[in-house]
Design a protein around this motif. Structure first.
Motif, PDB file in Angstrom:
ATOM      1  N   THR A  39      52.960  41.308  29.400  1.00 46.09           N
ATOM      2  CA  THR A  39      52.015  41.006  30.475  1.00 46.09           C
ATOM      3  C   THR A  39      50.610  41.451  30.094  1.00 46.09           C
ATOM      4  OG1 THR A  39      53.723  41.171  32.172  1.00 46.09           O
ATOM      5  CG2 THR A  39      51.448  41.476  32.892  1.00 46.09           C
ATOM      6  N   CYS A  43      47.289  39.136  29.344  1.00 42.43           N
ATOM      7  CA  CYS A  43      46.093  39.326  30.163  1.00 42.43           C
ATOM      8  C   CYS A  43      44.883  39.695  29.305  1.00 42.43           C
ATOM      9  CB  CYS A  43      46.338  40.374  31.239  1.00 42.43           C
ATOM     10  SG  CYS A  43      47.464  39.781  32.542  1.00 42.43           S
ATOM     11  N   ALA A  46      43.632  36.677  27.562  1.00 38.01           N
ATOM     12  CA  ALA A  46      43.031  35.750  28.528  1.00 38.01           C
ATOM     13  C   ALA A  46      41.677  36.246  29.027  1.00 38.01           C
ATOM     14  CB  ALA A  46      43.972  35.533  29.700  1.00 38.01           C
ATOM     15  N   ASP A  48      41.211  39.176  30.808  1.00 40.08           N
ATOM     16  CA  ASP A  48      41.334  39.860  32.096  1.00 40.08           C
ATOM     17  C   ASP A  48      41.013  41.348  32.031  1.00 40.08           C
ATOM     18  OD1 ASP A  48      42.264  37.452  33.007  1.00 40.08           O
ATOM     19  OD2 ASP A  48      44.296  38.123  33.402  1.00 40.08           O
ATOM     20  N   LEU A 111      48.875  30.337  27.943  1.00 42.85           N
ATOM     21  CA  LEU A 111      47.946  30.263  29.080  1.00 42.85           C
ATOM     22  C   LEU A 111      48.689  29.939  30.373  1.00 42.85           C
ATOM     23  CD1 LEU A 111      44.889  28.447  27.487  1.00 42.85           C
ATOM     24  CD2 LEU A 111      44.870  30.706  28.573  1.00 42.85           C
ATOM     25  N   SER A 112      49.697  29.068  30.287  1.00 47.81           N
ATOM     26  CA  SER A 112      50.445  28.729  31.493  1.00 47.81           C
ATOM     27  C   SER A 112      51.244  29.935  31.989  1.00 47.81           C
ATOM     28  CB  SER A 112      51.358  27.526  31.252  1.00 47.81           C
ATOM     29  OG  SER A 112      52.432  27.855  30.393  1.00 47.81           O
ATOM     30  N   HIS A 114      50.324  33.085  31.415  1.00 47.87           N
ATOM     31  CA  HIS A 114      49.314  34.029  31.893  1.00 47.87           C
ATOM     32  C   HIS A 114      48.978  33.758  33.356  1.00 47.87           C
ATOM     33  CE1 HIS A 114      45.043  34.825  32.861  1.00 47.87           C
ATOM     34  NE2 HIS A 114      45.440  36.040  32.564  1.00 47.87           N
ATOM     35  N   ALA A 115      48.920  32.483  33.724  1.00 45.22           N
ATOM     36  CA  ALA A 115      48.594  32.123  35.108  1.00 45.22           C
ATOM     37  C   ALA A 115      49.589  32.750  36.081  1.00 45.22           C
ATOM     38  CB  ALA A 115      48.583  30.605  35.272  1.00 45.22           C
ATOM     39  N   VAL A 116      50.814  32.989  35.627  1.00 43.80           N
ATOM     40  CA  VAL A 116      51.849  33.594  36.475  1.00 43.80           C
ATOM     41  C   VAL A 116      51.762  35.121  36.419  1.00 43.80           C
ATOM     42  CG1 VAL A 116      54.332  33.825  36.807  1.00 43.80           C
ATOM     43  CG2 VAL A 116      53.370  31.611  36.163  1.00 43.80           C
ATOM     44  N   ARG A 118      49.418  37.124  35.500  1.00 38.28           N
ATOM     45  CA  ARG A 118      48.153  37.705  35.977  1.00 38.28           C
ATOM     46  C   ARG A 118      48.301  38.170  37.424  1.00 38.28           C
ATOM     47  NH1 ARG A 118      44.372  33.550  37.131  1.00 38.28           N
ATOM     48  NH2 ARG A 118      44.335  34.169  39.295  1.00 38.28           N
ATOM     49  N   HIS A 119      48.970  37.362  38.227  1.00 35.38           N
ATOM     50  CA  HIS A 119      49.170  37.716  39.634  1.00 35.38           C
ATOM     51  C   HIS A 119      50.057  38.948  39.771  1.00 35.38           C
ATOM     52  CE1 HIS A 119      47.011  34.240  40.978  1.00 35.38           C
ATOM     53  NE2 HIS A 119      47.781  33.458  40.248  1.00 35.38           N
ATOM     54  N   GLU A 122      47.835  41.950  38.917  1.00 37.81           N
ATOM     55  CA  GLU A 122      46.914  42.204  40.028  1.00 37.81           C
ATOM     56  C   GLU A 122      47.645  42.832  41.208  1.00 37.81           C
ATOM     57  OE1 GLU A 122      45.301  38.305  40.645  1.00 37.81           O
ATOM     58  OE2 GLU A 122      43.733  38.582  39.115  1.00 37.81           O
TER      59      GLU A 122
END
Length: 143
Positions: A39, A43, A46, A48, A111-112, A114-116, A118-119, A122
């Motif tokens: 993770t 991030c 990406a 983050d 990247l796809s 990461h979109a998951v 990342r949440h 956070e």
């Protein structure tokens, strides 16, 4: 409703990728992506990380990743990057310089994912105080 045998369920799991079945290969992928270092690497690549906030996805050198990921050992970072490369989530580029320059970058698949994740990162950051309070209350009640 017809009942299915264990062999039929295993065969279905191999084709349907039902992670609730023990033999499903997607469990290995879930195990991989559930790792904290995966993770954090995704991030960081990406853009983050606080040190790169707003920079967006970009290639990073191993040493840059090591600095961003406080507490990761050299062995764990190397292993994580190799696994991510093997799974097609990260590309490793070696430039013929002296010494060789090696960079890592997210693929479209990375990247796809990461979109998951990342949440998830956070959520963990935003809810840590509440979780810590629940842990403290639980520990006090069970002591």
């Amino acid at each position: 409703m017809a009942t299915t045998t264990a062999a039929q369920r295993r065969a279905r799991a191999k084709t349907d990728h039902d992670a609730f079945l023990a033999v499903c290969p997607s469990r290995q992928l879930l195990d991989r992506v559930a790792d904290k270092w995966v993770t954090l690497v995704l991030c960081a690549l990406a853009g983050d990380a606080a040190a790169q906030e707003g920079s967006g996805p970009r290639p990073l050198r191993y040493s840059q990743l090591a600095r961003l990921l406080a507490g990761v050992s050299q062995k764990m970072l190397t292993q994580t990057l190799r696994n991510l490369e093997r799974d097609g989530l990260v590309t490793r580029t070696v430039e013929a310089t002296v010494p060789a320059t090696v960079t890592y970058e997210l693929t479209a698949l990375g990247l796809s994912l990461h979109a998951v994740v990342r949440h998830l990162r956070e959520w963990a950051q935003e809810n840590m105080d509440a979780v810590a309070a629940h842990r403290e209350a639980h520990d006090a009640a069970t002591a």
